[in-house]
Design an enzyme around this catalytic site. Structure first.
Site, short mmCIF file in Angstrom:
data_model
loop_
_atom_site.label_atom_id
_atom_site.label_comp_id
_atom_site.label_asym_id
_atom_site.label_seq_id
_atom_site.Cartn_x
_atom_site.Cartn_y
_atom_site.Cartn_z
N LYS A 52 -14.58 -95.63 -11.99
CA LYS A 52 -14.26 -94.21 -12.20
C LYS A 52 -13.41 -93.68 -11.05
O LYS A 52 -12.41 -93.00 -11.25
CB LYS A 52 -15.55 -93.39 -12.34
N GLN A 96 -24.52 -90.62 -11.51
CA GLN A 96 -24.62 -91.87 -12.26
C GLN A 96 -26.08 -92.17 -12.61
O GLN A 96 -26.97 -92.11 -11.75
CB GLN A 96 -24.00 -93.02 -11.46
N ASP A 119 -19.71 -85.24 -17.80
CA ASP A 119 -20.41 -86.28 -18.57
C ASP A 119 -20.86 -85.74 -19.93
O ASP A 119 -21.19 -86.53 -20.83
CB ASP A 119 -21.67 -86.73 -17.81
N1 GUN Z 1 -24.95 -94.53 -17.00
C1 GUN Z 1 -24.46 -95.23 -18.06
N2 GUN Z 1 -23.44 -94.56 -18.63
C2 GUN Z 1 -23.26 -93.43 -17.91
C3 GUN Z 1 -22.35 -92.35 -18.02
O1 GUN Z 1 -21.50 -92.28 -18.91
N3 GUN Z 1 -22.50 -91.36 -17.08
C4 GUN Z 1 -23.45 -91.41 -16.11
N4 GUN Z 1 -23.51 -90.38 -15.28
N5 GUN Z 1 -24.32 -92.40 -16.00
C5 GUN Z 1 -24.22 -93.41 -16.90
#
Ligand code: GUN
Length: 294
Positions: A52, A96, A119
């Site tokens: 990211k 995350q 998100d």
């Molecule tokens: N863990 C697995 N997929 C995601 C996501 O798209 N965002 C976040 N914040 N955590 C995750």
């Protein structure tokens, strides 16, 4: 069988975003700024977060990575969320998941300002999504519908079977596929670990979205001829054939299922690259204050 090339579509969208960011900067506008909070050292989370951050750099975004050790307290993490909520330079941020057991993911998600929740996990965004209102759509479901759109795959009146009922994928994507308009207008069935007769239900599906996180769950004899199969699985399975020591493995037994499909996404290179791009799109929207004007 035709392959849905998520990597190629994601590259195209990244180019579109980078061009827009360059225009914003040229016009003296604000550089989009994404922050990511990472707790602990889980291999999968490390990989996703670094990807990211790298994509932010590629597209001309600003990014900030905030790391905590596994033993961070819930109070410390809530304080961090509040700082990011109040920081005017941060347009959007993510925490995350998963978080360590002693921290409530619900509390943390709820504490995020929904106007910075790129998100799309906050109850306000999930609620607005379910009502068909403008919102930050969560990245994986948004990536899936974008792939269907870009490949002009017909969805109206089709039977879409979603495997999995997670808050991140199964629930939201089932909502999107049943909504009025394109891509949507599907008759949706959601299957999960307690569903009986999954094979019979899958055999009736025109579109299958597999998001169980069970490697190779969907076999060739569970899919009808001409189906569209979207594989959301990304389980890290140990492998001695790769440098990293693991192999990303989807929920679909690709070699058996692909010959029966009209369209199918591979793993890797299908939904995965689209997920990050959707997050970047949300960050761009957040920077432009396009969804929530304040
Ligand atoms: N863990 C697995 N997929 C995601 C996501 O798209 N965002 C976040 N914040 N955590 C995750």
């Amino acid at each position: 069988m035709r392959l849905i090339d998520g990597k190629a579509v994601a590259a195209q969208i990244k180019q579109e975003i980078a061009e827009e960011v360059a225009l914003i900067k040229d016009a003296g506008g604000k550089t989009p700024h994404l922050a990511a909070v990472l707790v602990g050292h889980d291999g999968g989370s490390e990989t996703y977060v670094s990807s990211k951050v790298r994509t932010c750099e590629e597209l001309g975004f600003k990014s900030t990575l905030i790391r905590y050790e596994e033993d961070v307290t819930e109070e410390e993490l809530l304080a961090c969320v509040n700082r990011l909520n109040d920081d005017a330079d941060i347009d959007g941020f993510i925490v995350q998941l998963p978080l360590p057991k002693h921290i409530s993911e619900e509390k943390i998600t709820d504490a995020i300002d929904y106007r910075k929740d790129v998100d799309g996990f906050h109850p306000v965004n999930v609620g607005r999504m379910s009502l068909g209102m403008s919102c930050f759509l969560s990245a994986t479901p948004a990536g899936i519908v974008e792939l269907l759109k870009r490949y002009k795959i017909e969805t109206k009146g089709r039977h879409c079977v979603v495997l999995g009922r997670s808050n991140i994928v199964g629930k939201p994507v089932s909502m999107l596929m049943m909504q009025k308009g394109y891509p949507g207008d599907c008759t949706v069935t959601v299957c999960h670990s307690r569903t009986e007769n999954i094979k019979e239900i899958c055999l009736q599906a025109d579109i299958i979205i597999a998001a169980l996180g069970v490697p190779g769950f969907l076999k060739g004899d569970m899919v009808k001829e001409g189906a569209v199969v979207i594989d959301v699985g990304t389980t890290r399975v140990p492998s001695n054939k790769t440098k990293s020591g693991f192999k990303l493995t989807g929920d679909v037994m690709f070699d058996e299922v692909a010959p029966k499909c009209a369209w199918i996404t591979p793993v890797p290179g299908g939904v995965g690259p689209m997920t990050i791009v959707s997050l970047m799109k949300n960050t761009l929207l957040a920077g432009k204050k396009e969804i929530y004007s304040k």
